[in-house]
Write a protein that holds these residues in place. Structure first.
Motif, short mmCIF file in Angstrom:
data_model
loop_
_atom_site.label_atom_id
_atom_site.label_comp_id
_atom_site.label_asym_id
_atom_site.label_seq_id
_atom_site.Cartn_x
_atom_site.Cartn_y
_atom_site.Cartn_z
N UNK A 1 -11.29 -11.24 4.74
CA UNK A 1 -10.19 -10.35 4.36
C UNK A 1 -8.83 -11.02 4.50
N UNK A 2 -8.56 -11.62 5.66
CA UNK A 2 -7.24 -12.21 5.86
C UNK A 2 -7.24 -13.22 7.01
N UNK A 3 -6.21 -14.07 6.99
CA UNK A 3 -5.89 -14.96 8.11
C UNK A 3 -4.44 -14.71 8.48
N UNK A 4 -4.15 -14.56 9.76
CA UNK A 4 -2.78 -14.23 10.17
C UNK A 4 -2.31 -15.14 11.30
N UNK A 5 -0.99 -15.32 11.35
CA UNK A 5 -0.36 -16.09 12.43
C UNK A 5 0.83 -15.29 12.94
N UNK A 6 0.96 -15.22 14.27
CA UNK A 6 2.03 -14.45 14.90
C UNK A 6 2.80 -15.35 15.85
N UNK B 1 -3.35 -16.48 16.53
CA UNK B 1 -4.02 -16.82 15.28
C UNK B 1 -5.24 -15.91 15.13
N UNK B 2 -5.36 -15.26 13.96
CA UNK B 2 -6.45 -14.31 13.76
C UNK B 2 -7.12 -14.48 12.41
N UNK B 3 -8.40 -14.12 12.36
CA UNK B 3 -9.15 -14.11 11.11
C UNK B 3 -9.90 -12.78 11.03
N UNK B 4 -9.89 -12.15 9.85
CA UNK B 4 -10.47 -10.82 9.69
C UNK B 4 -11.46 -10.79 8.52
N UNK B 5 -12.50 -9.97 8.71
CA UNK B 5 -13.51 -9.76 7.68
C UNK B 5 -13.62 -8.26 7.42
N UNK B 6 -14.03 -7.88 6.21
CA UNK B 6 -14.19 -6.47 5.89
C UNK B 6 -15.63 -6.16 5.51
N UNK B 7 -16.06 -4.97 5.87
CA UNK B 7 -17.29 -4.37 5.41
C UNK B 7 -16.96 -2.91 5.11
N UNK C 1 -14.12 -1.00 7.02
CA UNK C 1 -14.01 -1.53 8.36
C UNK C 1 -13.50 -2.97 8.37
N UNK C 2 -12.69 -3.29 9.38
CA UNK C 2 -12.19 -4.64 9.55
C UNK C 2 -12.67 -5.18 10.90
N UNK C 3 -13.37 -6.31 10.87
CA UNK C 3 -13.82 -6.99 12.07
C UNK C 3 -12.99 -8.25 12.22
N UNK C 4 -12.33 -8.41 13.38
CA UNK C 4 -11.38 -9.50 13.54
C UNK C 4 -11.65 -10.31 14.80
N UNK D 1 2.70 -13.29 9.89
CA UNK D 1 2.57 -13.78 8.52
C UNK D 1 1.08 -13.72 8.17
N UNK D 2 0.72 -13.04 7.10
CA UNK D 2 -0.67 -12.78 6.80
C UNK D 2 -1.03 -13.26 5.40
N UNK D 3 -2.15 -13.99 5.31
CA UNK D 3 -2.66 -14.47 4.04
C UNK D 3 -3.90 -13.65 3.68
N UNK D 4 -3.90 -13.01 2.51
CA UNK D 4 -5.01 -12.17 2.05
C UNK D 4 -5.95 -12.96 1.14
#
Length: 337
Positions: A162-167, A188-194, A197-200, A333-336
């Motif tokens: 779903x996305x990668x984010x940096x804070x 630094x975070x990475x997220x997936x969707x089902x 739902x978002x699992x991060x 900052x989030x990359x989709x």
């Protein structure tokens, strides 16, 4: 300080609002094509989403039990065949000088154990799958939902990036450290969707140093969270996450070593015009306590979507753990994808 409690209250309040049942059921707050396909089928067939999900539940159980039963049947069936081969081989007369690794009866033992285990696991699974298939077919007829429609729904249901984010931001903590330390947060975070739902997975670190007692402090956490996205209108959205985290508090500080500085520690400085007495700077002894525990993270991200691929906004985070609650806020900052 009072602002810490205000910040915590606001964070918890935002998360509570985002996870309310009323918001969860709002059809405008979706992140996947699967839910959109569910909505279209509900409108087309004139049934409720609860009824459709009941049908999908029985279909999913049927598919899982059928495939799992077949897998165990094939696996233990192959072992049973191997046991039979071993038994046949063990009964063939040996020529002079030949060695035998298995005796008569070993193959029968392998065959019997494999066949019994495979039957004990596979047969109940096949029976359960048959019951769920019957229930699925009954609901399919009742709701007039064909099998190709179900297959079409599942073709849209996938676990995807779903996305990668940096804070980058600042952190405050209830852990007993020098108040003069300014903590800089990096996340630094990475997220997936089902479906909705978002699992991060998030990796956070906050650190800082102070001249007071030559202090250094580092807080780090590894978070596994579950979340949802809520569209606020226009290009704004709100992400809310909570879950579990492994946290580490590491505080290094110094204090005068009584063994090194006992006896007065006076020295004499002589000059042409006068003499003076000075005390040398005390030597410091360092402590480096490391506290590890599990925590409960709460994260709320207010984002503005610049385009389909990029978003920017405010990330607020709280982590509640027994060694010292941590509050942070920063630019996200989030990359989709």
């Amino acid at each position: 300080m009072n602002y810490k409690h205000h910040f915590t209250t606001i964070t918890v309040l935002i998360s509570s609002i985002c996870f309310s049942q009323k918001e969860i059921e709002n059809r405008g707050h979706q992140v996947s094509s699967f839910q959109k396909a569910v909505d279209r089928l509900v409108l087309e067939k004139g049934i409720s989403e609860k009824e459709l999900h009941s049908l999908l539940k029985y279909n999913t159980r049927y598919e899982i039990e059928k495939r799992t039963g077949r897998a165990f049947a094939y696996a233990f069936g192959s072992l049973a065949g191997l046991g039979w081969f071993i038994e046949v081989s063990s009964r063939i007369p040996l020529r002079d000088g030949e060695l035998r690794f298995f005796s008569e009866g070993d193959g029968l033992f392998v065959f019997g154990v494999a066949a019994a285990t495979g039957a004990a696991i596979s047969i109940p699974l096949f029976k359960a799958s048959k019951r769920n298939k019957k229930r699925r077919d009954e609901l399919s007829v009742k709701y007039k939902v064909e099998q190709h429609a179900i297959r079409n729904l599942y073709s849209k249901r996938r676990f995807r990036l779903y996305s990668v984010s940096y804070v980058i931001g600042i952190t405050d903590t209830y852990y007993p450290i020098e108040t003069s330390i300014v903590l800089v947060q990096k996340n630094l975070g990475i997220s997936f969707t089902l479906d909705k739902n978002i699992i991060s997975l998030y990796l956070s670190q906050s650190d800082g140093s102070s001249d007071v007692q030559d202090s250094e402090y580092t807080f780090s956490s590894f978070d596994l969270t579950y979340g949802r996205v809520f569209e606020l209108g226009g290009k704004f959205s709100l992400e809310a996450h909570t879950g579990i985290s492994k946290v580490t508090h590491n505080y290094r500080f110094g204090y005068p070593d009584p063994e090194e500085n006992k006896g007065g520690g006076f020295g004499f400085n002589l000059s042409i015009f006068s003499s003076s007495v000075s005390r040398p700077k005390p030597r410091l002894k360092y402590e480096n306590p490391i506290k590890k525990s599990y925590g409960i993270p709460l994260r709320a991200k207010l984002l503005f979507k610049i385009n389909k691929l990029m978003g920017i906004g405010l990330n607020s985070n709280a982590n509640f753990n027994k060694n010292g609650d941590v509050l942070s806020a920063g630019l996200s900052i989030q990359k989709y994808f």
